[in-house]
Design an enzyme around this catalytic site. Sequence first.
Site, PDB file in Angstrom:
ATOM      1  N   GLY A  17      35.024 -19.973  95.545  1.00 19.10           N
ATOM      2  CA  GLY A  17      33.800 -19.240  95.874  1.00 19.10           C
ATOM      3  C   GLY A  17      33.369 -18.471  94.649  1.00 19.10           C
ATOM      4  O   GLY A  17      33.923 -18.651  93.559  1.00 19.10           O
ATOM      5  N   TYR A  19      34.040 -15.708  94.039  1.00 19.09           N
ATOM      6  CA  TYR A  19      35.042 -14.701  93.651  1.00 19.09           C
ATOM      7  C   TYR A  19      36.289 -15.330  93.048  1.00 19.09           C
ATOM      8  O   TYR A  19      37.262 -14.672  92.786  1.00 19.09           O
ATOM      9  CB  TYR A  19      35.436 -13.876  94.886  1.00 19.09           C
ATOM     10  CG  TYR A  19      34.242 -13.266  95.566  1.00 19.09           C
ATOM     11  CD1 TYR A  19      33.227 -12.692  94.814  1.00 19.09           C
ATOM     12  CD2 TYR A  19      34.080 -13.303  96.915  1.00 19.09           C
ATOM     13  CE1 TYR A  19      32.112 -12.155  95.425  1.00 19.09           C
ATOM     14  CE2 TYR A  19      32.960 -12.757  97.532  1.00 19.09           C
ATOM     15  CZ  TYR A  19      31.985 -12.190  96.757  1.00 19.09           C
ATOM     16  OH  TYR A  19      30.871 -11.664  97.351  1.00 19.09           O
ATOM     17  N   ASP A 140      30.457  -8.801 103.081  1.00 16.09           N
ATOM     18  CA  ASP A 140      30.071 -10.193 102.800  1.00 16.09           C
ATOM     19  C   ASP A 140      30.453 -11.101 103.970  1.00 16.09           C
ATOM     20  O   ASP A 140      31.046 -12.165 103.786  1.00 16.09           O
ATOM     21  CB  ASP A 140      30.725 -10.679 101.501  1.00 16.09           C
ATOM     22  CG  ASP A 140      30.073 -11.970 101.015  1.00 16.09           C
ATOM     23  OD1 ASP A 140      30.731 -12.761 100.315  1.00 16.09           O
ATOM     24  OD2 ASP A 140      28.908 -12.204 101.390  1.00 16.09           O
TER      25      ASP A 140
END
Length: 278
Positions: A17, A19, A140
């Site tokens: 992702g 991140y 999120d």
Amino acid sequence: MPSTLDDFDVIGTIGSGSYGTCKKIRRKKDGKILVWKEMEYGTMTESEKQMLVSEVNLLRELKHQHIVRYYDRIIDRSNTTIYIIMEYCDGGDLSVLISKNRREGTYLEEDFVWKMLIQMTSALKECHRRKNGKAVLHRDLKPANIFLDSDNNVKLGDFGLARVLHHETSFAKTFVGTPYYMSPELVNNMSYNEKSDIWSMGCMLYEICALHPPFTASNQQDLNKKICIGDYKRIPSRYSEDLNTIISKLLCVEVKKRPSIEAILVDPIVLRRNRKMD
Ligand SMILES: CNC(=O)c1c(C)[nH]c(/C=C2\C(=O)Nc3ccc(Cl)cc32)c1C
């Protein structure tokens, strides 16, 4: 005894992702299957690194059946990477399930949607419960951050790191994807709060039913308008008026009128549904 990278065998990459990368791993001492999330922190400022450490320490405290369990973390200074070791969820994430149903033209069963609602609410209640004066706001919530175990039970993941990794100097500075779940208060540059997580949960439950987000547009300006007006179609008619009513309450534009986690759990519709599921 803190873990080291040598304590694990990497089985393979299972996701990535904005991140970082998620890898399926096997703990050598007992063969337990886990995952680690690799995040490169080399481009972070000292204060961001400190924020990341305090977020990870918060994750360590979140022990709940519907939140992905945190096991340990390894910091490898040779490649400025942190490895966050967490529970393996063999059902993958909700975004894959939604895409599969959209592709096949099939809808998810209403009982499954209620199960998601009740378990996600339970997980958020644990996160919003103040810990040492700090609420852990997800920031999120989206289908890609909701994982499922082998019995399709919810496991809320990627907790709290959103706040650290959205900072402009971190490697996650390129916003990935359209912010379909942005709440009206965030569109109006107000601060993120527990009710913003409630809004996102409403968007997620809507998308589980309709297989698309409640608010869509071809550009950010039109999307913002729809979000602030609260302009969306009813979930498909196959779903009950009770479910439609609950989702409509979560998608309340006015923050003060949007229910809290506690209010959702004692809502007569949710209580009635809970009794049916027992
Ligand atoms: C196609 N995706 C998968 O197969 C998949 C599976 C079976 N598990 C995952 C992801 C996670 C998983 O299994 N546990 C996790 C804990 C934290 C985070 Cl951020 C992610 C995970 C994924 C992406």
